[in-house]
Design an enzyme around this catalytic site. Structure first.
Site, PDB file in Angstrom:
ATOM      1  N   HIS A   1      56.826  29.987  48.611  1.00 53.13           N
ATOM      2  CA  HIS A   1      57.181  30.319  47.233  1.00 53.13           C
ATOM      3  C   HIS A   1      57.817  31.712  47.212  1.00 53.13           C
ATOM      4  CE1 HIS A   1      54.963  26.863  46.177  1.00 53.13           C
ATOM      5  NE2 HIS A   1      53.912  27.392  45.586  1.00 53.13           N
TER       6      HIS A   1
ATOM      7  N   CYS B   1      48.338  29.210  44.527  1.00 54.91           N
ATOM      8  CA  CYS B   1      49.230  29.787  45.547  1.00 54.91           C
ATOM      9  C   CYS B   1      50.116  30.908  44.989  1.00 54.91           C
ATOM     10  CB  CYS B   1      50.097  28.689  46.156  1.00 54.91           C
ATOM     11  SG  CYS B   1      50.627  27.442  44.982  1.00 54.91           S
TER      12      CYS B   1
ATOM     13  N   VAL C   1      47.179  20.533  52.840  1.00 54.03           N
ATOM     14  CA  VAL C   1      46.373  21.759  52.908  1.00 54.03           C
ATOM     15  C   VAL C   1      45.255  21.563  53.937  1.00 54.03           C
ATOM     16  CG1 VAL C   1      44.870  23.353  51.647  1.00 54.03           C
ATOM     17  CG2 VAL C   1      46.887  22.414  50.515  1.00 54.03           C
TER      18      VAL C   1
END
Ligand code: NAP
Ligand code: 3JM
Length: 330
Positions: free
Chosen positions: A239, A131, A16
């Site tokens: 995702h 997320c 990240v």
């Protein structure tokens, strides 16, 4: 802020953290001084930003004694728990990517397209949602405003990059036939693991409860009925989520498509006749949330199904945090 801010990147050597740097560079985020911080393990190493090498320093209780305006944290929950309050007490505004502070009533939990106004009541810490929550909130906000959501069923298909470098390594090795399990309880290659973060007493995982609780906080509605099943799948990036919604009010499907197509941060990809729908690989590296497979849930009165995909390390983490920082310096 009148002058250019001094920035700190906490967790600069991580997945990240390195994406923070990429996004800050792409968006030409203004700064004066920039400090890279990580654990003792990588202190002394260098990371490059805009063609310049920066030496990584160890994060300590003294790290925020120098003038720093904004710190972007992505170094895990326990690091944030300890160091975010230290930074805040020294006048730094922390944008925290961990789950440590998200549900604290004194801490705003922000998705810039959804609740930018919540930034104003920060007391030094602003939390970036999980997320899976972030990408769901972007389409849910305009729908909730217009039709009032009653109930949500989240089912997620989450990429291994959400588990950092260890998750990526487990899938890479697994694809070569080596079933290493550094990030997961079972091999991820060839499997779908209904297990993200730890199991809680109610039988849900912590990841599932993050989605449920964070959604209520961001949409400002504790009466929402929400359930979630979060699954790790053998995908590297992005995702995917199946979201089933039940509204108070009736809706017109074409109107829903128009509403979403015009909402900030969304790309509508819904042309099934031509096999067009959001996919993990095409969302990877992008900042938008991709929405498709819009169809009526015919089993309830005002029900809608959709498929929502976003890059979990960009919009799901780094991009969202940088957007928050952009609001702070506006
Ligand atoms: P990662 O690739 O494993 O990187 C972890 C980073 O944290 C590294 O820079 C590491 O530094 C640093 N770190 C670890 N312990 C530290 C300590 N005691 N003090 C200072 N720095 C320390 O993990 P990642 O995927 O980037 O994720 C990092 C964190 O971001 C996660 O733990 C999670 O809390 C958060 N995250 C949030 C989302 C979201 O949904 N918003 C998504 C993914 C991750 P070294 O190089 O020195 O080890
Ligand atoms: C995403 O402290 C840790 O081990 C970090 C766990 C973690 C989190 C978290 O709980 O902060 C890994 C990946 C998240 C998240 O965004 O909630």
């Amino acid at each position: 802020m009148n002058k250019k801010p001094n920035l700190a990147i906490v967790g600069a050597t991580g997945l990240v953290g390195s994406t923070f740097l990429k996004v800050l560079e792409e968006r030409d985020f203004p700064f004066d001084n920039l400090y890279m911080m990580a654990s003792a393990k990588s202190a002394g190493s260098t990371v490059t930003f805009k063609g310049k090498d920066y030496v990584v320093e160890e994060l300590t209780e003294q790290s925020f004694d120098k003038p720093i305006d904004i710190a972007l944290f992505s170094a895990g929950g326990s690091t944030s728990e300890k160091f975010a309050p230290i930074a805040a007490s020294k006048g730094v505004i922390v944008v925290d990517n961990s789950s440590a502070w998200r549900m604290d009533p004194e801490v705003p939990l922000v998705v810039p397209e959804v609740n930018p106004q919540d930034i104003e009541w920060n007391k030094g810490i602003i939390a970036n949602p999980n997320c899976s929550t972030i990408q769901a909130m972007v389409p849910l906000k305009p729908l909730h405003e217009k039709y009032t959501i009653k109930r949500i069923v989240f089912s997620t298909y989450q990429a291994v990059s959400g588990s950092g470098l260890k998750g990526i390594s487990d899938l890479e090795e697994g694809l070569k036939g080596n079933d290493q399990c550094k990030a997961y309880a079972h091999p991820i290659a060839g499997n779908c693991l209904p297990h993200i973060d730890v199991f809680l007493e109610n039988g849900y995982t912590k990841e599932e409860m993050k989605m449920i609780n964070e959604t209520k906080k961001i949409l400002g509605d504790d009466s929402l009925r929400i359930t979630a099943t979060t699954v790790r799948v053998p995908v590297f990036s992005s995702h995917s989520e199946s979201i089933n919604l039940e509204f108070e009010k009736p809706f017109d499907l074409e109107e829903v498509k128009e509403l979403l197509a015009n909402a900030p941060g969304i790309v509508l990809m819904d042309d099934v006749a031509n096999n067009v729908y959001p996919l993990a690989r095409s969302a990877a590296g992008k900042d938008e949330v991709f929405v498709g497979r819009l169809r009526r849930d015919e089993s309830v009165e005002n029900g809608l199904n959709m498929w929502v995909v976003a890059d979990n390390i960009r919009k799901g983490a780094a991009t969202n945090a940088v957007q928050i920082a952009e609001l702070l310096i506006k």
